[in-house]
Each structure stands twice: as C-alpha cells, then as structure tokens.
Design a protein around this motif. Structure first.
Motif, PDB file in Angstrom:
ATOM      1  N   LYS A  16       0.827  -1.205   0.000  1.00  0.00           N
ATOM      2  CA  LYS A  16       0.000   0.000   0.000  1.00  0.00           C
ATOM      3  C   LYS A  16       0.866   1.260   0.000  1.00  0.00           C
ATOM      4  N   GLY A  35       3.928   1.505  -1.124  1.00  0.00           N
ATOM      5  CA  GLY A  35       4.541   1.603  -2.448  1.00  0.00           C
ATOM      6  C   GLY A  35       3.573   2.108  -3.490  1.00  0.00           C
ATOM      7  N   LEU A  36       2.302   1.775  -3.321  1.00  0.00           N
ATOM      8  CA  LEU A  36       1.296   2.142  -4.315  1.00  0.00           C
ATOM      9  C   LEU A  36       0.858   3.600  -4.188  1.00  0.00           C
ATOM     10  N   GLY A  94      12.174   4.569   2.035  1.00  0.00           N
ATOM     11  CA  GLY A  94      11.097   3.582   1.997  1.00  0.00           C
ATOM     12  C   GLY A  94      11.648   2.165   2.041  1.00  0.00           C
ATOM     13  N   VAL A  95      12.652   1.924   1.198  1.00  0.00           N
ATOM     14  CA  VAL A  95      13.279   0.600   1.150  1.00  0.00           C
ATOM     15  C   VAL A  95      13.951   0.287   2.493  1.00  0.00           C
ATOM     16  N   LEU A 129      13.139  -9.293   3.269  1.00  0.00           N
ATOM     17  CA  LEU A 129      12.964  -9.484   1.826  1.00  0.00           C
ATOM     18  C   LEU A 129      11.508  -9.296   1.422  1.00  0.00           C
ATOM     19  N   THR A 153      10.249  -5.587   1.689  1.00  0.00           N
ATOM     20  CA  THR A 153      10.849  -4.782   0.626  1.00  0.00           C
ATOM     21  C   THR A 153      10.199  -5.114  -0.716  1.00  0.00           C
ATOM     22  N   LEU A 183       7.015  -3.307  -1.007  1.00  0.00           N
ATOM     23  CA  LEU A 183       7.173  -1.885  -1.306  1.00  0.00           C
ATOM     24  C   LEU A 183       7.459  -1.631  -2.786  1.00  0.00           C
ATOM     25  N   VAL A 184       8.284  -2.488  -3.399  1.00  0.00           N
ATOM     26  CA  VAL A 184       8.717  -2.203  -4.776  1.00  0.00           C
ATOM     27  C   VAL A 184       7.787  -2.802  -5.834  1.00  0.00           C
ATOM     28  N   LEU A 185       6.958  -3.764  -5.435  1.00  0.00           N
ATOM     29  CA  LEU A 185       6.103  -4.443  -6.417  1.00  0.00           C
ATOM     30  C   LEU A 185       5.164  -3.490  -7.171  1.00  0.00           C
ATOM     31  N   SER A 210       5.623  -0.380  -7.922  1.00  0.00           N
ATOM     32  CA  SER A 210       6.459   0.345  -8.886  1.00  0.00           C
ATOM     33  C   SER A 210       6.694  -0.504 -10.114  1.00  0.00           C
ATOM     34  N   ILE A 211       7.097  -1.766  -9.877  1.00  0.00           N
ATOM     35  CA  ILE A 211       7.453  -2.624 -10.999  1.00  0.00           C
ATOM     36  C   ILE A 211       6.245  -2.820 -11.908  1.00  0.00           C
ATOM     37  N   VAL A 261       3.456  -0.913 -12.204  1.00  0.00           N
ATOM     38  CA  VAL A 261       3.031   0.326 -12.871  1.00  0.00           C
ATOM     39  C   VAL A 261       4.005   0.711 -13.979  1.00  0.00           C
ATOM     40  N   ILE A 262       5.314   0.634 -13.696  1.00  0.00           N
ATOM     41  CA  ILE A 262       6.302   1.076 -14.690  1.00  0.00           C
ATOM     42  C   ILE A 262       6.285   0.181 -15.921  1.00  0.00           C
TER      43      ILE A 262
END
Lengths: 197, 187
Positions: B12, B14-15, B58-59, B76, B79, B82-84, B86-87, B89-90
């Motif tokens: 959440k 990360g989003l 954040g990380v 792990l 983290t 948090l990054v999922l 981003s991955i 959406v990008i």
C-alpha cells in the motif's frame, strides 16, 4: 530500443544486477542526487540508455507510485530484458539497502541501551528536523505554483494536524481535486476564448 | 499471517507514496500507529540512517521493519511489497511512455497532489520537531511555557539550520555534527 529476445540471457541479467547493485551502493539520499551516477554507469559506460531517456524515466518515476530509484531501475531493466530484467534490476538496486540495514538493525537492537548511543540519536533527531524542514521548503518551491496550491497545502496541513487520517485518502482526494479544478478551469477558459472570438 | 499483513501494508505504501523521497514518510507514521513493528522514534532514526547510508528511506524502513520483526525473510518480503507496485506500474507505463507524460489527466492530478503531499511531509516534520525539540512531558508538569522548549535542542536546531542554509553541506555532515553534539553535551 527493445532488445528482448526469447531466450533468457543470463549474462545480461547478471550484468544488470551488478550495475544496479553498484548504483544502489553509492547513491546517498536518493532522488535527483543519483541522476549523475545513473548517467555515468548506465548511459556513458554501459550504453543501455541515453541521458535524455534517463531524464524521461526520472520525470515519469516522480509521477508514478513508489520510489524513484526503483522506478528508474524497472524502466531500464524492462527495456533491456523484459519483465525478468525489471525484477533483476530492482533487486540489484535494493540489495545494498537490504544488507546495510539488516546489519544496522542488528547493531541498533544490541547497542541501543548504551547512554552515549541514545545521546547521539537525540542529537541526530534535531538534525533530522532540519533536513525534513529543508525538504518541505524545496517541495513548496517546486510544487506550489499558485494560490490554489497554497490553499490545498493549508487545508491538508490543518486537517492532518487536527485529525488522524490515513494518507491514502488524502492522496486520492488530492488527485480528484486536481482533475476537477483543471477540468473546470480549462472548460471556463475555452468558453471565454469562444466569447472573445 | 503477520508477515502477510506487513507485506500488504508496504505494498500500500509503495502504491500510494507518489513523488519519491520523503513521500513514504506519512505512510510510515500511519503504520507505526497501527502496528507494533516499529515506533515513531525509530522513523526519525531511520531518516538519519537513510540520509547517511545508500538507499531510499522507503526501502530502508521496509527492510528494518521486516528484519526486526521476522528476520531476513521478513526483510525481503516487506521490501518486495514496497517495490512491487512500482514494478507493475512502470512495466505498464513503459509501453506508452510519451502518451503518459503528456496526458492531461496525469498532469491535472499532479496539480492537486503536489501541494497535498508537501503538506503531508510537513506534518511528518511537525512530528519530528515535537520529538526532538519540544519536551511535552516537562511542560505538563510545570505548565511553564519556557519548559516546553528543550533549550539545548533549540539552539542546535537553529545552528544546524544556519549551517545548512549557508553552506548546503551533504546531509551526512549535518547528521555527524548533531551526533557529536548529542554525545558531548549529553542530550
């Protein structure tokens, strides 16, 4: 631009991991601070991307969810080696943080009862207050361009000071507000232009 | 089960944390209030650690929360949470990069979002300020307005602010000075 082959190129993936591990290990502070580093490692040395593309990635990385560094890593990894490449690049980027913070977490829990460590962190918190204030000033300068922006800032600030809201709602409300205001004003401008003509 | 909850919370974050840098901060305070994984104090310490070590806050915070609560696997997983976003959406955006940048709706959302996010971070700043410079406990006991301000911390705040404005040093410099002053003057 896209060189995605059907076979998994392990050599390229390993190169991606190492390159982003390096970037992750030497960029302090994040944000635009890491742009020169990325330019040197990824554009000049590896020729994986160009300086112009990097700036685009940064701009989009800033207006999409998540950490900018991670967003940029995803872009480059994905363009070079597909979805797997995106994951490998991000993993490389966050690996140094994972290692360093895990060590610090262990250290902090073991030594946090020492008086001088506590004193040091009390001092450091004052420094953090200064750094956050500086970040807010910077964001104010780049993000608040008119009176409506200032009003949005003041309303959000006072509401959050008095009530505790999940920031999720604030973010959604702000996006809806932005779209509504822009739509209202462009419609109005179009109408008035029409009247003048 | 708890690990799954932590994964979802960082997902959440990360989003919804848009704009990079300290944009994750209000979400981290929200998590600190809701769960036992870390306290508000730890966030201030983590800002300092993040400014003086590589890696985005954040990380770092996700790693710290995961590691202290559930060990390396937890670090792990949180983290990854948090990054999922981003991955995902990008990867979607990468396919129509130029259209996205020029999209009127995207630009309009930022018109409202930027001031609001600035305010959210300012609120986080108020929290840090309260913890580091004000002594609310002492004020409650004496009801003397002077005792509300921790004088030595106020002095350090002003000095650091002036140093920062005049020379714009690396954040690490400010943090090291503050740590030394804290130890020497027993903050």
């Amino acid at each position: 631009m896209k060189k995605r082959g059907k076979k998994v190129d392990f050599k390229l993936l390993l190169e991606l991991y190492i390159a982003f591990f390096k970037v992750g290990a030497i960029t302090f502070g994040g944000g635009y601070a890491m742009l020169p580093m990325l330019q040197k490692e990824l554009a000049d040395k590896k020729k994986w991307t160009t300086n112009e593309d990097l700036l685009d990635y940064f701009a989009v990385g800033q207006c999409t969810p998540g950490v900018i560094a991670v967003n940029t890593a995803t872009f480059i990894g994905y363009n070079l080696a597909g979805v797997l490449g995106a994951f490998v690049a991000v993993l490389g980027m966050v690996s140094p943080s994972l290692i360093i913070i895990s060590i610090i977490a262990k250290f902090v829990t073991q030594f946090s009862h020492l008086e001088w460590i506590q004193n040091a962190f009390s001092g450091i918190r004052v420094a953090v207050a200064v750094l956050v204030l500086q970040a807010v000033i910077k964001m104010w300068k780049s993000g608040i361009k008119d009176k409506i922006g200032a009003v949005v800032f003041l309303i959000t600030f006072s509401v959050c000071l008095l009530f505790s809201f999940s920031p999720v709602y604030i973010v959604i409300a702000a996006i809806v507000f932005g779209i509504a205001v822009k739509k209202f004003f462009t419609d109005k401008n179009n109408n008035s232009e029409g009247e003048v003509k | 089960m708890d690990m799954l909850v932590m994964f979802i919370e960082f997902f959440k974050t990360g989003l919804f944390a848009i704009g990079g840098g300290l944009a994750t901060l209000p979400f981290l305070y929200d998590i600190a209030d809701k769960y036992e994984w870390f306290s508000r104090d730890v966030i201030s310490d983590m800002i300092a650690i993040s400014e003086s070590t590589p890696g985005p806050i954040g990380v770092n915070m996700a790693t710290y929360a995961g590691f202290t609560s559930f060990g390396l696997g937890g670090a792990l997983l949180s983290t990854l949470g948090l990054v999922l976003p981003s991955i995902i959406v990008i990867i979607i955006v990468a396919n129509f990069l130029n259209k996205f940048k020029e999209n009127k709706i995207v630009q309009a959302s930022f018109y409202g979002l930027r001031p609001a996010v600035t305010a959210l971070i300012a609120i986080a700043g108020v929290e840090v300020f309260k913890e580091s410079i004000l002594s609310v406990e002492a004020f409650k006991q004496t009801h003397n307005i002077l005792s509300l301000f921790n004088l030595s911390a106020c002095t350090l705040f002003i000095v650091l602010l002036l140093i920062n404005m005049k020379w714009k040093p690396h954040p690490l410099v400010i943090i090291v000075i503050a740590a030394i002053v804290g130890v020497v003057f027993k903050f």
